[in-house]
Design an enzyme around this catalytic site. Structure first.
Site, PDB file in Angstrom:
ATOM      1  CB  THR A  13      -3.326   4.063   1.270  1.00  0.00           C
ATOM      2  OG1 THR A  13      -3.079   4.868  -0.039  1.00  0.00           O
ATOM      3  CG2 THR A  13      -4.324   3.554   1.212  1.00  0.00           C
ATOM      4  CG  LEU A  31      -1.945  -0.982   1.480  1.00  0.00           C
ATOM      5  CD1 LEU A  31      -2.551  -0.746   2.790  1.00  0.00           C
ATOM      6  CD2 LEU A  31      -3.023  -1.057   0.493  1.00  0.00           C
ATOM      7  CG  ASP A  32       0.163   4.724  -2.611  1.00  0.00           C
ATOM      8  OD1 ASP A  32       0.639   3.884  -3.202  1.00  0.00           O
ATOM      9  OD2 ASP A  32      -0.720   5.721  -3.098  1.00  0.00           O
ATOM     10  NE  ARG A  33       6.312   8.094   3.326  1.00  0.00           N
ATOM     11  CZ  ARG A  33       7.381   7.842   4.038  1.00  0.00           C
ATOM     12  NH1 ARG A  33       7.138   8.111   5.307  1.00  0.00           N
ATOM     13  NH2 ARG A  33       8.574   7.634   3.759  1.00  0.00           N
ATOM     14  CG  HIS A  61       0.423   6.948  -6.546  1.00  0.00           C
ATOM     15  ND1 HIS A  61       1.485   8.059  -6.677  1.00  0.00           N
ATOM     16  CD2 HIS A  61       0.995   6.429  -5.402  1.00  0.00           C
ATOM     17  CE1 HIS A  61       2.286   8.111  -5.744  1.00  0.00           C
ATOM     18  NE2 HIS A  61       2.193   7.106  -4.972  1.00  0.00           N
TER      19      HIS A  61
END
Length: 241
Positions: free
Chosen positions: A59, A55-57, A152
């Site tokens: 999110t 997961l994105d940092r 993203h």
């Protein structure tokens, strides 16, 4: 950190561990390895742990790690072959014209802005289904299902809709959500010098994941919303105009 890790665990069996990642934490170490990632924390307790997806940092929400090589192979293939069902929840800026739809446009790396993505015909196929769950006028609470796992993806597709995610510093205005912008006749308490934001991080949460275990049985995992998102939704509901 032990107690903290325990608080993040949603589900665990002999093959996988599912956690509810806080926003702001890296899933896996970055190149500099200057800060602790979720994987680093896990390795203190489980010497053998494998990355399945990330997961994105910024999110928050559901992320799984495999606990052995066979499980790693099994789950990774499901992600690669798009056999998983991935559901996200997010708060978008404004009120959407259509309450549901599909964004099916390719995503490519933005060559002029490192580390960011953009909609471009040279990109890889990307499809996101969306459905508005609550329209608060200033913001919309939206359900997403992603059929591809581009970097993203939801953030880029939300921008493409003309309604970026709230508090998105890359694809939106990055402005925190303040109670004063929602509530009429807002007054700052006597002791406060400035207003504390309701939400000061990306309003995106990985909510649900359906995968098959090693026995071929489908399991659905869910990560509850973190307190900051819950509190924000409560206030939006309360002061909805």
């Amino acid at each position: 950190m032990k107690n903290k890790l325990q608080d993040l665990i949603i589900f665990e069996n002999e093959d996988l561990i599912a956690l509810n990642k806080p926003s702001g934490m890296l899933s896996i170490p970055d190149r500099e390895a200057k800060e602790q990632s979720l994987k680093d924390i896990l390795q203190q307790r489980y010497p053998e742990v494998y990355i399945v997806h990330r997961l994105d940092r910024d999110t928050s929400g559901l992320i799984i790690f495999a606990k052995n090589a066979a499980a790693h192979r099994h789950f990774s293939l499901q992600f690669e072959n798009r056999k998983t069902i991935k559901i996200y929840l997010g708060l978008l800026l404004g009120s959407l014209a259509k309450t549901d739809g599909v964004v099916d446009v390719p995503i490519a790396e933005n060559t002029s802005k490192r580390g960011t993505m953009m909609v471009h015909r040279r990109g890889k196929p990307a499809r996101t289904d969306y459905k508005v769950l609550k329209d608060f006028k200033q913001y919309s609470w939206v359900w997403f299902q992603i059929h591809t796992g581009r970097t993203h993806q939801i953030r880029v597709h939300a921008k493409e809709l003309g309604h970026p995610l709230a508090v998105d510093k890359i694809y939106g205005d990055g402005q925190p959500i303040l109670l004063s912008s929602i509530k009429n006749r807002f007054k700052l308490s006597k002791d406060a010098l400035e207003e504390k934001p309701l939400l000061n991080r990306l309003a995106l949460h990985a909510y649900q994941l359906t995968i098959e275990d090693l026995q071929g049985k489908a399991i659905t995992l869910e990560a509850p919303l973190h307190k900051d998102l819950t509190a924000t939704l409560k206030q939006l509901e309360k002061w909805r105009q």
